[in-house]
Design an enzyme around this catalytic site. Structure first.
Site, PDB file in Angstrom:
ATOM      1  CB  ALA A 188      -0.921   0.015   1.224  1.00 15.77           C
ATOM      2  CB  VAL A 189       1.515   3.874  -2.122  1.00 18.38           C
ATOM      3  CG1 VAL A 189       2.079   5.287  -2.209  1.00 18.38           C
ATOM      4  CG2 VAL A 189       2.559   2.838  -2.537  1.00 18.38           C
ATOM      5  CD  GLU A 208      -4.794 -14.969  -2.838  1.00 15.62           C
ATOM      6  OE1 GLU A 208      -4.284 -14.334  -1.887  1.00 15.62           O
ATOM      7  OE2 GLU A 208      -4.572 -16.175  -3.035  1.00 15.62           O
ATOM      8  CG  ASN A 249      -6.694  -2.656  -6.649  1.00  9.80           C
ATOM      9  OD1 ASN A 249      -6.341  -1.633  -7.240  1.00  9.80           O
ATOM     10  ND2 ASN A 249      -6.234  -2.990  -5.448  1.00  9.80           N
ATOM     11  CE1 TYR A 299       1.326  -6.111  -6.733  1.00  5.05           C
ATOM     12  CE2 TYR A 299      -1.029  -6.446  -6.999  1.00  5.05           C
ATOM     13  CZ  TYR A 299       0.048  -6.110  -6.206  1.00  5.05           C
ATOM     14  OH  TYR A 299      -0.147  -5.783  -4.888  1.00  5.05           O
TER      15      TYR A 299
HETATM   16  C1  LIG Z   1      -1.781  -0.128  -6.059  1.00  2.00           C
HETATM   17  C2  LIG Z   1      -0.852   0.891  -5.394  1.00  2.00           C
HETATM   18  C3  LIG Z   1      -0.016   0.169  -4.340  1.00  2.00           C
HETATM   19  C4  LIG Z   1       0.072   1.501  -6.468  1.00  2.00           C
HETATM   20  O1  LIG Z   1       0.999   2.357  -5.803  1.00  2.00           O
HETATM   21  P1  LIG Z   1       1.709   3.579  -6.555  1.00  2.00           P
HETATM   22  O2  LIG Z   1       2.902   3.967  -5.771  1.00  2.00           O
HETATM   23  O3  LIG Z   1       0.706   4.631  -6.847  1.00  2.00           O
HETATM   24  O4  LIG Z   1       2.152   2.894  -7.938  1.00  2.00           O
HETATM   25  P2  LIG Z   1       3.371   3.351  -8.856  1.00  2.00           P
HETATM   26  O5  LIG Z   1       3.398   4.842  -8.942  1.00  2.00           O
HETATM   27  O6  LIG Z   1       4.595   2.660  -8.402  1.00  2.00           O
HETATM   28  O7  LIG Z   1       2.887   2.757 -10.268  1.00  2.00           O
HETATM   29  C5  LIG Z   1       3.745   1.968 -11.079  1.00  2.00           C
HETATM   30  C6  LIG Z   1       2.945   1.533 -12.298  1.00  2.00           C
HETATM   31  O8  LIG Z   1       1.764   0.802 -11.907  1.00  2.00           O
HETATM   32  C7  LIG Z   1       0.669   1.156 -12.755  1.00  2.00           C
HETATM   33  N1  LIG Z   1      -0.336   1.914 -12.001  1.00  2.00           N
HETATM   34  C8  LIG Z   1      -0.220   2.361 -10.723  1.00  2.00           C
HETATM   35  N2  LIG Z   1      -1.363   3.008 -10.382  1.00  2.00           N
HETATM   36  C9  LIG Z   1      -2.181   2.963 -11.445  1.00  2.00           C
HETATM   37  C10 LIG Z   1      -3.486   3.455 -11.702  1.00  2.00           C
HETATM   38  N3  LIG Z   1      -4.195   4.154 -10.766  1.00  2.00           N
HETATM   39  N4  LIG Z   1      -4.053   3.219 -12.905  1.00  2.00           N
HETATM   40  C11 LIG Z   1      -3.376   2.539 -13.847  1.00  2.00           C
HETATM   41  N5  LIG Z   1      -2.115   2.057 -13.697  1.00  2.00           N
HETATM   42  C12 LIG Z   1      -1.537   2.268 -12.487  1.00  2.00           C
HETATM   43  C13 LIG Z   1       1.250   2.025 -13.845  1.00  2.00           C
HETATM   44  O9  LIG Z   1       1.749   1.156 -14.854  1.00  2.00           O
HETATM   45  C14 LIG Z   1       2.390   2.691 -13.093  1.00  2.00           C
HETATM   46  O10 LIG Z   1       3.407   3.182 -13.950  1.00  2.00           O
HETATM   47  P3  LIG Z   1       3.273   4.683 -14.552  1.00  2.00           P
HETATM   48  O11 LIG Z   1       2.882   5.600 -13.433  1.00  2.00           O
HETATM   49  O12 LIG Z   1       4.658   4.949 -15.088  1.00  2.00           O
HETATM   50  O13 LIG Z   1       2.199   4.602 -15.604  1.00  2.00           O
HETATM   51  C15 LIG Z   1      -1.653   2.060  -4.751  1.00  2.00           C
HETATM   52  O14 LIG Z   1      -2.601   2.532  -5.691  1.00  2.00           O
HETATM   53  C16 LIG Z   1      -2.378   1.664  -3.485  1.00  2.00           C
HETATM   54  O15 LIG Z   1      -1.808   1.725  -2.388  1.00  2.00           O
HETATM   55  N6  LIG Z   1      -3.655   1.266  -3.617  1.00  2.00           N
HETATM   56  C17 LIG Z   1      -4.456   0.868  -2.450  1.00  2.00           C
HETATM   57  C18 LIG Z   1      -3.934  -0.435  -1.842  1.00  2.00           C
HETATM   58  C19 LIG Z   1      -3.924  -1.555  -2.843  1.00  2.00           C
HETATM   59  O16 LIG Z   1      -4.831  -1.693  -3.667  1.00  2.00           O
HETATM   60  N7  LIG Z   1      -2.897  -2.404  -2.746  1.00  2.00           N
HETATM   61  C20 LIG Z   1      -2.767  -3.593  -3.565  1.00  2.00           C
HETATM   62  C21 LIG Z   1      -3.530  -4.703  -2.929  1.00  2.00           C
HETATM   63  S1  LIG Z   1      -3.322  -6.232  -3.832  1.00  2.00           S
END
Ligand SMILES: CC(C)(COP(=O)(O)OP(=O)(O)OC[C@H]1O[C@@H](n2cnc3c(N)ncnc32)[C@H](O)[C@@H]1OP(=O)(O)O)[C@@H](O)C(=O)NCCC(=O)NCCS
Length: 163
Positions: A84-85, A117, A122, A129
């Site tokens: 998570a971020v 999973e 999402n 991933y």
């Molecule tokens: C999923 C999550 C961890 C991504 O974290 P983040 O730091 O924003 O992701 P990053 O900036 O490292 O993204 C890397 C790549 O992932 C993909 N990505 C990340 N967020 C995305 C979005 N909202 N829509 C589409 N692609 C996305 C893109 O390919 C992105 O590369 P780009 O920005 O150069 O296009 C974050 O949205 C989060 O914490 N969500 C809530 C918790 C969650 O769902 N965790 C996963 C549970 S399985």
């Protein structure tokens, strides 16, 4: 598991990926509560952190904890259990940096691969991933107990050298 720190400077900010410590758990639990409808309790984080086989990283930006990743090895497969971020820090490659650190550590030693999973809705996580080579291999119907959403099962093979 012993790991080194992965320092880095991004866009004039100080960014560090480092092993999670027990003193991080309050900040981690706060992000967790803001992020998920079914957050892990601090006790679950604590139990995971205490496990010998676990890999637990946090990301700090300018000394503020903004994200975390927890994974564990079961038999010969790594399970990515939580990533998570904090919302204001998303789309700044924090999750990507956490995953880079995770793969940097786990790919050193042989195993079958990585699994996780994720809610089928999402898109952000699924895209993240996929960008790291995970593919969808199946669905666990009604996996999430709050709203009975399906989980997509994702898999990534070990990419190291076989002996
Ligand atoms: C999923 C999550 C961890 C991504 O974290 P983040 O730091 O924003 O992701 P990053 O900036 O490292 O993204 C890397 C790549 O992932 C993909 N990505 C990340 N967020 C995305 C979005 N909202 N829509 C589409 N692609 C996305 C893109 O390919 C992105 O590369 P780009 O920005 O150069 O296009 C974050 O949205 C989060 O914490 N969500 C809530 C918790 C969650 O769902 N965790 C996963 C549970 S399985």
């Amino acid at each position: 598991m012993s790991v080194e720190r992965f320092p880095g400077v991004h866009r004039a900010e100080e960014r560090v990926i480092r092993p999670m410590q027990f003193t991080d758990l309050e900040a981690v639990a706060e992000i967790e509560r803001r992020t998920y409808t079914m957050p892990w309790s601090p006790a679950v984080f604590s139990g995971q952190l205490a496990r010998e086989t676990a890999v637990c990283f946090v990301c700090e930006v300018d000394h503020r904890l903004v994200g975390y990743l927890l994974a564990d090895m079961f038999v010969d497969v790594w399970h990515l259990m939580n990533l998570a971020v904090d919302e204001p820090f998303r789309r700044r490659h924090v999750a990507a940096d956490l995953l880079e650190a995770y793969f940097g550590l786990t790919e050193r030693h042989g195993h079958r691969g990585h699994t996780l999973e994720v809610r089928v809705s999402n898109t952000a996580a699924i895209e993240l991933y996929r960008s790291f080579g995970f593919v969808s291999t199946g669905v666990r119907p009604r996996y999430y107990s709050d709203d009975r959403e399906d989980a997509a099962i994702m898999w990534k093979d070990w990419e190291g050298e076989t002996a």
